[in-house]
Scaffold this motif. Structure first.
Motif, mmCIF file in Angstrom:
data_model
loop_
_atom_site.group_PDB
_atom_site.id
_atom_site.type_symbol
_atom_site.label_atom_id
_atom_site.label_comp_id
_atom_site.label_asym_id
_atom_site.label_seq_id
_atom_site.Cartn_x
_atom_site.Cartn_y
_atom_site.Cartn_z
ATOM 1 N N ALA A 79 0.758 -1.142 0.027
ATOM 2 C CA ALA A 79 -0.061 0.128 -0.066
ATOM 3 C C ALA A 79 0.897 1.367 -0.071
ATOM 4 C CB ALA A 79 -1.058 -0.172 1.283
ATOM 5 N N ARG A 80 2.008 1.199 0.483
ATOM 6 C CA ARG A 80 2.945 2.330 0.565
ATOM 7 C C ARG A 80 4.043 2.681 -0.326
ATOM 8 N NH1 ARG A 80 4.061 3.985 6.729
ATOM 9 N NH2 ARG A 80 2.294 3.151 7.862
ATOM 10 N N GLY A 81 3.700 1.770 -1.553
ATOM 11 C CA GLY A 81 4.814 2.067 -2.783
ATOM 12 C C GLY A 81 5.982 1.686 -2.586
ATOM 13 N N GLU A 82 6.786 2.409 -3.504
ATOM 14 C CA GLU A 82 8.223 1.999 -3.449
ATOM 15 C C GLU A 82 9.116 2.724 -2.694
ATOM 16 O OE1 GLU A 82 7.413 3.308 -7.735
ATOM 17 O OE2 GLU A 82 8.556 1.659 -8.375
ATOM 18 N N LEU A 83 10.155 2.009 -1.954
ATOM 19 C CA LEU A 83 11.068 2.476 -0.849
ATOM 20 C C LEU A 83 11.919 3.437 -1.568
ATOM 21 C CD1 LEU A 83 12.143 1.852 2.000
ATOM 22 C CD2 LEU A 83 13.992 1.021 0.476
ATOM 23 N N TYR A 84 12.441 3.176 -3.123
ATOM 24 C CA TYR A 84 13.349 4.007 -3.473
ATOM 25 C C TYR A 84 13.090 5.544 -3.422
ATOM 26 C CZ TYR A 84 12.441 4.486 -8.410
ATOM 27 O OH TYR A 84 11.619 4.879 -9.593
ATOM 28 N N LYS A 85 11.423 5.524 -3.687
ATOM 29 C CA LYS A 85 10.977 6.994 -3.786
ATOM 30 C C LYS A 85 10.810 7.637 -2.748
ATOM 31 C CE LYS A 85 7.865 6.561 -8.045
ATOM 32 N NZ LYS A 85 6.838 6.090 -8.322
ATOM 33 N N GLU A 86 10.842 6.874 -1.672
ATOM 34 C CA GLU A 86 10.682 7.319 -0.269
ATOM 35 C C GLU A 86 12.006 7.718 0.195
ATOM 36 O OE1 GLU A 86 8.185 7.662 1.848
ATOM 37 O OE2 GLU A 86 9.245 8.191 3.475
ATOM 38 N N TYR A 114 18.040 10.543 2.833
ATOM 39 C CA TYR A 114 18.610 9.403 3.595
ATOM 40 C C TYR A 114 17.903 9.243 4.929
ATOM 41 C CZ TYR A 114 20.948 13.405 5.883
ATOM 42 O OH TYR A 114 21.078 14.662 6.495
ATOM 43 N N PHE A 115 17.877 7.818 5.420
ATOM 44 C CA PHE A 115 16.837 7.629 6.561
ATOM 45 C C PHE A 115 17.687 7.904 7.816
ATOM 46 C CE2 PHE A 115 13.887 6.523 3.763
ATOM 47 C CZ PHE A 115 13.929 5.156 3.023
ATOM 48 N N SER A 116 16.831 8.167 8.802
ATOM 49 C CA SER A 116 17.477 8.046 10.192
ATOM 50 C C SER A 116 18.223 6.549 10.649
ATOM 51 C CB SER A 116 16.273 8.376 11.076
ATOM 52 O OG SER A 116 15.522 7.178 11.376
ATOM 53 N N GLU A 117 19.166 6.547 11.666
ATOM 54 C CA GLU A 117 19.664 5.228 11.865
ATOM 55 C C GLU A 117 18.562 4.241 12.477
ATOM 56 O OE1 GLU A 117 24.175 7.164 13.009
ATOM 57 O OE2 GLU A 117 23.330 5.050 13.657
ATOM 58 N N ASN A 122 14.015 -2.790 -5.657
ATOM 59 C CA ASN A 122 13.159 -3.991 -5.566
ATOM 60 C C ASN A 122 12.617 -4.016 -4.186
ATOM 61 O OD1 ASN A 122 14.325 -4.680 -8.035
ATOM 62 N ND2 ASN A 122 15.805 -6.393 -7.234
ATOM 63 N N LEU A 123 12.403 -2.893 -3.398
ATOM 64 C CA LEU A 123 11.774 -3.192 -2.283
ATOM 65 C C LEU A 123 10.506 -2.204 -2.194
ATOM 66 C CD1 LEU A 123 15.138 -2.645 0.081
ATOM 67 C CD2 LEU A 123 13.739 -4.645 -0.418
ATOM 68 N N LEU A 124 9.555 -2.908 -1.562
ATOM 69 C CA LEU A 124 8.139 -2.033 -1.449
ATOM 70 C C LEU A 124 7.826 -1.701 -0.104
ATOM 71 C CD1 LEU A 124 6.162 -3.943 -4.318
ATOM 72 C CD2 LEU A 124 6.889 -1.567 -4.445
#
Ligand SMILES: O=C(Cc1cc(-c2ccc3c(-c4nc5ccccc5[nH]4)n[nH]c3c2)n[nH]1)Nc1cccc(F)c1
Length: 271
Positions: A89-96, A102-105, A136-138
């Motif tokens: 439901a929340r789509g593609e990780l690379y767009k996030e 970049y992500f928090s630790e 390749n991650l959703l």
């Protein structure tokens, strides 16, 4: 149960690829929402990927893990093959990742831990190289990660710069095309962890030949910004090791201080 297209209402396109498109769809009787992937037989034949597709379907239909995208079934008609895939439901990780840079630790560690658990499950079933790059991650409805393993084929909308034929995630033994084992996934997970924290993969270079050289030399550098804990760098340094047998084992990764202190045990990043 023989599925047919008339069992589904078809919705918006979710992704587009070399072999076909993925559509949002609803199974009429159950109202269950799925992702329906449509592959053209003509293109499959041209590229001799039918056998690979059959193998993928065989593998995916037997994998059951919260962090691996489900394949519920498949069917075909005159011209197309249809895959009934889990809808994330929340789509593609690379767009996030592109949006946040970049992500928090805590977010990175939560994702890395859930991927490690999914890979431990896959290796337990002698399935390796799940091709775990960001494309390749959703992300599922609760924020959990799903490996969608486009491995053999498709790219979704607006490809990333390193998308086509990216070398970035390949370990030395694959770049040097010697046989590979489950430890390739540990290398790729290390690359992914680095990209979650810095927003770029560790061996990125303008030319493929330069990326190739940086990989085989394990030319691993940690930029001064963004600031990343030494514990995270320690974990990455134990995964990006040239000698595949010396890479940190996945179950050891789950005991690493950085994972223990930062990953949410449920595998769900709550922000
Ligand atoms: O082809 C794929 C992987 C795959 C998954 C998908 C895919 C693409 C997008 C989605 C989505 C999705 N949810 C979204 C929400 C918002 C925006 C976009 C979204 N895409 N959910 N599930 C998906 C599944 N495309 N291709 N697996 C495969 C291939 C051959 C045989 C086999 F058994 C499996």
């Amino acid at each position: 149960k023989r599925w047919t297209l008339s069992d589904f209402d078809i919705g918006k396109p979710l992704g587009r690829g070399k072999f076909g498109h993925v559509y949002l769809a609803r199974e009429k009787r159950s109202n269950h929402i799925v992702a329906l992937k449509v592959l053209f037989k003509s293109q499959l034949q041209q590229s001799q990927v039918e056998h690979q597709l059959r193998r993928e379907v065989e593998i995916q239909s037997h994998l059951r893990h919260p962090n691996i995208l489900r394949l519920y079934g498949y069917f075909y008609d005159q011209k197309r093959v249809y895959l009934i895939l889990e809808y994330a439901a929340r789509g593609e990780l690379y767009k996030e990742l592109q949006k946040c840079k970049y992500f928090s630790e805590r977010r990175a560690a939560t994702y890395v831990a859930s991927l490690a658990r999914a890979l431990i499950y896959c290796h337990g079933k002698h399935v390796i190289h799940r091709d775990i790059k960001p494309e390749n991650l959703l992300i599922g409805a609760q924020g959990e990660l799903k490996i969608a393993d486009f491995g053999w084929s498709v790219h979704t909308f607006n490809r990333r710069r390193t998308m086509c034929g990216t070398l970035d995630y390949l370990p030395p033994e694959m770049v040097e095309s010697v046989e590979h084992d489950a430890s390739v996934d540990i290398w790729s997970l290390g690359v992914l962890c680095y990209e979650f924290l810095y927003g770029v993969p560790p061996f990125e270079a303008r030319e493929h030949s330069d990326t190739y050289r940086r990989i085989v030399q394990v030319d691993l550098k940690f930029p001064p910004k963004p600031i990343v804990s030494s514990s995270a760098k320690d974990l990455i340094s134990q995964m990006l090791v040239k000698a595949s047998t010396q890479r940190l084992a996945l179950h050891k990764l789950l005991e690493h201080p950085w994972i223990v202190q930062n990953a949410d045990p449920s595998g769900i990043y709550r922000g």
